[in-house]
Design a protein around this motif. Structure first.
Motif, PDB file in Angstrom:
ATOM      1  N   VAL A  37       0.507 -20.412  -2.915  1.00 29.90           N
ATOM      2  CA  VAL A  37      -0.010 -19.128  -3.406  1.00 29.90           C
ATOM      3  C   VAL A  37      -0.065 -19.168  -4.928  1.00 29.90           C
ATOM      4  N   GLY A  38      -1.248 -18.891  -5.464  1.00 31.55           N
ATOM      5  CA  GLY A  38      -1.407 -18.848  -6.908  1.00 31.55           C
ATOM      6  C   GLY A  38      -1.591 -17.450  -7.460  1.00 31.55           C
ATOM      7  N   LEU A  39      -1.806 -16.477  -6.562  1.00 29.00           N
ATOM      8  CA  LEU A  39      -2.077 -15.118  -7.029  1.00 29.00           C
ATOM      9  C   LEU A  39      -1.544 -14.109  -6.020  1.00 29.00           C
ATOM     10  N   LEU A  40      -0.750 -13.178  -6.505  1.00 29.62           N
ATOM     11  CA  LEU A  40      -0.314 -12.030  -5.723  1.00 29.62           C
ATOM     12  C   LEU A  40      -1.021 -10.795  -6.239  1.00 29.62           C
ATOM     13  N   ILE A  41      -1.746 -10.123  -5.357  1.00 26.05           N
ATOM     14  CA  ILE A  41      -2.324  -8.823  -5.703  1.00 26.05           C
ATOM     15  C   ILE A  41      -1.598  -7.783  -4.858  1.00 26.05           C
ATOM     16  N   SER A  42      -0.640  -7.121  -5.493  1.00 27.86           N
ATOM     17  CA  SER A  42       0.145  -6.090  -4.828  1.00 27.86           C
ATOM     18  C   SER A  42      -0.580  -4.768  -5.021  1.00 27.86           C
ATOM     19  N   ASN A  43      -1.464  -4.487  -4.080  1.00 22.84           N
ATOM     20  CA  ASN A  43      -2.395  -3.377  -4.232  1.00 22.84           C
ATOM     21  C   ASN A  43      -2.043  -2.167  -3.370  1.00 22.84           C
ATOM     22  N   ALA A  44      -1.351  -2.377  -2.259  1.00 23.84           N
ATOM     23  CA  ALA A  44      -1.084  -1.281  -1.328  1.00 23.84           C
ATOM     24  C   ALA A  44      -0.295  -0.170  -2.000  1.00 23.84           C
ATOM     25  N   GLY A  45      -0.653   1.050  -1.688  1.00 24.42           N
ATOM     26  CA  GLY A  45       0.063   2.199  -2.215  1.00 24.42           C
ATOM     27  C   GLY A  45      -0.561   3.474  -1.691  1.00 24.42           C
ATOM     28  N   PHE A  46       0.166   4.565  -1.805  1.00 22.01           N
ATOM     29  CA  PHE A  46      -0.416   5.855  -1.448  1.00 22.01           C
ATOM     30  C   PHE A  46       0.289   6.948  -2.217  1.00 22.01           C
ATOM     31  N   GLY A  47      -0.323   8.128  -2.215  1.00 31.50           N
ATOM     32  CA  GLY A  47       0.245   9.256  -2.936  1.00 31.50           C
ATOM     33  C   GLY A  47       0.022  10.551  -2.194  1.00 31.50           C
ATOM     34  N   VAL A  48       0.764  11.568  -2.572  1.00 31.27           N
ATOM     35  CA  VAL A  48       0.581  12.918  -2.051  1.00 31.27           C
ATOM     36  C   VAL A  48       0.546  13.880  -3.229  1.00 31.27           C
ATOM     37  N   LYS A  49      -0.205  14.958  -3.044  1.00 32.86           N
ATOM     38  CA  LYS A  49      -0.311  15.982  -4.076  1.00 32.86           C
ATOM     39  C   LYS A  49       0.299  17.286  -3.576  1.00 32.86           C
ATOM     40  N   GLY A  50       0.701  18.113  -4.514  1.00 35.18           N
ATOM     41  CA  GLY A  50       1.233  19.419  -4.155  1.00 35.18           C
ATOM     42  C   GLY A  50       2.585  19.664  -4.806  1.00 35.18           C
ATOM     43  N   ALA A  51       3.084  20.873  -4.596  1.00 35.86           N
ATOM     44  CA  ALA A  51       4.397  21.228  -5.148  1.00 35.86           C
ATOM     45  C   ALA A  51       5.451  20.272  -4.592  1.00 35.86           C
ATOM     46  N   PHE A  52       6.288  19.761  -5.461  1.00 34.16           N
ATOM     47  CA  PHE A  52       7.254  18.725  -5.096  1.00 34.16           C
ATOM     48  C   PHE A  52       8.117  19.131  -3.912  1.00 34.16           C
ATOM     49  N   GLU A  53       8.630  20.377  -3.930  1.00 29.60           N
ATOM     50  CA  GLU A  53       9.589  20.797  -2.912  1.00 29.60           C
ATOM     51  C   GLU A  53       8.942  21.026  -1.548  1.00 29.60           C
ATOM     52  N   LEU A  54       7.618  21.128  -1.528  1.00 29.73           N
ATOM     53  CA  LEU A  54       6.926  21.355  -0.257  1.00 29.73           C
ATOM     54  C   LEU A  54       6.563  20.058   0.457  1.00 29.73           C
ATOM     55  N   GLY A  55       6.722  18.949  -0.213  1.00 30.42           N
ATOM     56  CA  GLY A  55       6.392  17.675   0.401  1.00 30.42           C
ATOM     57  C   GLY A  55       7.420  17.266   1.443  1.00 30.42           C
ATOM     58  N   ASP A  56       6.992  16.434   2.378  1.00 29.54           N
ATOM     59  CA  ASP A  56       7.869  15.941   3.428  1.00 29.54           C
ATOM     60  C   ASP A  56       8.805  14.867   2.864  1.00 29.54           C
ATOM     61  N   ALA A  57      10.098  15.001   3.110  1.00 35.33           N
ATOM     62  CA  ALA A  57      11.078  14.077   2.536  1.00 35.33           C
ATOM     63  C   ALA A  57      10.874  12.655   3.058  1.00 35.33           C
TER      64      ALA A  57
END
Length: 270
Positions: free
Chosen positions: A90-110
């Protein structure tokens, strides 16, 4: 100076690992690396999409594709991936996976918050940790982390996500400082709004976003800048916007960001 396909393949080939390869920027990375004759290890949860992409790229470009189905919210996934690719150069790692959520912090699912920190922070760290010794022995290669412009500032209504991307930015910068003397390039990619599944999954109408880039353009810009780290923002608009925000007193910047994020959360049509 533009890197030739031969130079790119020598430095970052013969094999690249791409996480989050089933859609969006990850799929674009995979496609553009295949055109550069780099063999691929494609990692994502959705096996059907990975298999279809592997068939497409191997048929069109004659490259060898290894498919690795993995849920990167599993804290053990990174170690299993590193073990599975241990025999590959392996000569290259592309660590691309990710996700996000929007909204008031306390309303998000833990649990969702925990999963997001695992996917966005823990997994990239462990993948890099597993591959750095091999890359250093080679004396050439690269690591590319996909982060976000939200990593430059604690973004109201995106607290967990922007915090996770601030971690990625710091990790990428630190590794750039450590690894460039060993011949290993490190780039942290910080896109702005990109036309992927992500905005809709976060409840944002893509039509409401400014200067929306295509994932192909984001990936192409990142690969061209891979040797010129540590941070790359492909969008001139978002580069200028965050330079302006970071030049303000912090309270003013955060207030402006809160208003901007709130206005972008327009209901989706239908």
């Amino acid at each position: 100076m533009r890197t030739s396909m031969e130079d790119f393949a020598h430095r970052y080939g013969p094999v690249a690992v791409v996480t989050g390869a089933s859609s969006g920027i990850g799929r674009s990375f995979a496609t553009q690396l295949a055109t550069r004759k780099i063999d691929l290890v494609l990692v994502a949860r959705r096996l059907d999409r990975l298999l279809a992409l592997a068939e497409e790229l191997s048929g069109e470009h004659g490259v060898q594709i290894t498919v690795q189905q993995a849920d990167l919210a599993d804290p053990t996934a990174a170690a299993r991936i590193v073990d599975a690719i241990s025999a590959l150069d392996v000569g290259l790692l592309i660590s691309n996976a990710g996700f996000g959520v929007k909204g008031a912090f306390e309303l998000g699912d833990a649990r969702t918050l925990t999963d997001m920190m695992t996917v966005n922070c823990h997994t990239p760290t462990q993948l890099a940790h597993g591959l750095v010794p091999h890359l250093k022995r080679r004396g050439r290669g690269g690591i590319l982390f996909t982060s976000s412009v939200e990593g430059f500032l604690g973004c109201p209504f995106s607290a967990g996500y922007s915090a996770s991307k601030a971690y990625v930015n710091a990790l990428g910068e630190a590794l750039w400082g450590e690894l460039t003397p060993a011949g290993v390039d490190v780039l942290t990619l910080c896109p702005g709004a990109t036309d992927t599944e992500a905005p809709r999954l976060q409840g944002i109408d893509p039509a409401s976003l400014h200067d929306l880039m295509s994932p192909d353009d984001v990936a192409a810009s990142a690969l061209e800048h891979l040797r010129h780290g540590p941070i790359h923002v492909p969008s001139e608009h978002y580069r200028g916007q965050f330079e302006q925000l970071l030049g303000l007193p912090r309270d003013q910047a955060l207030t402006a960001m809160a208003k901007a994020v709130s206005s972008a959360r327009k209901p989706l049509p239908g």
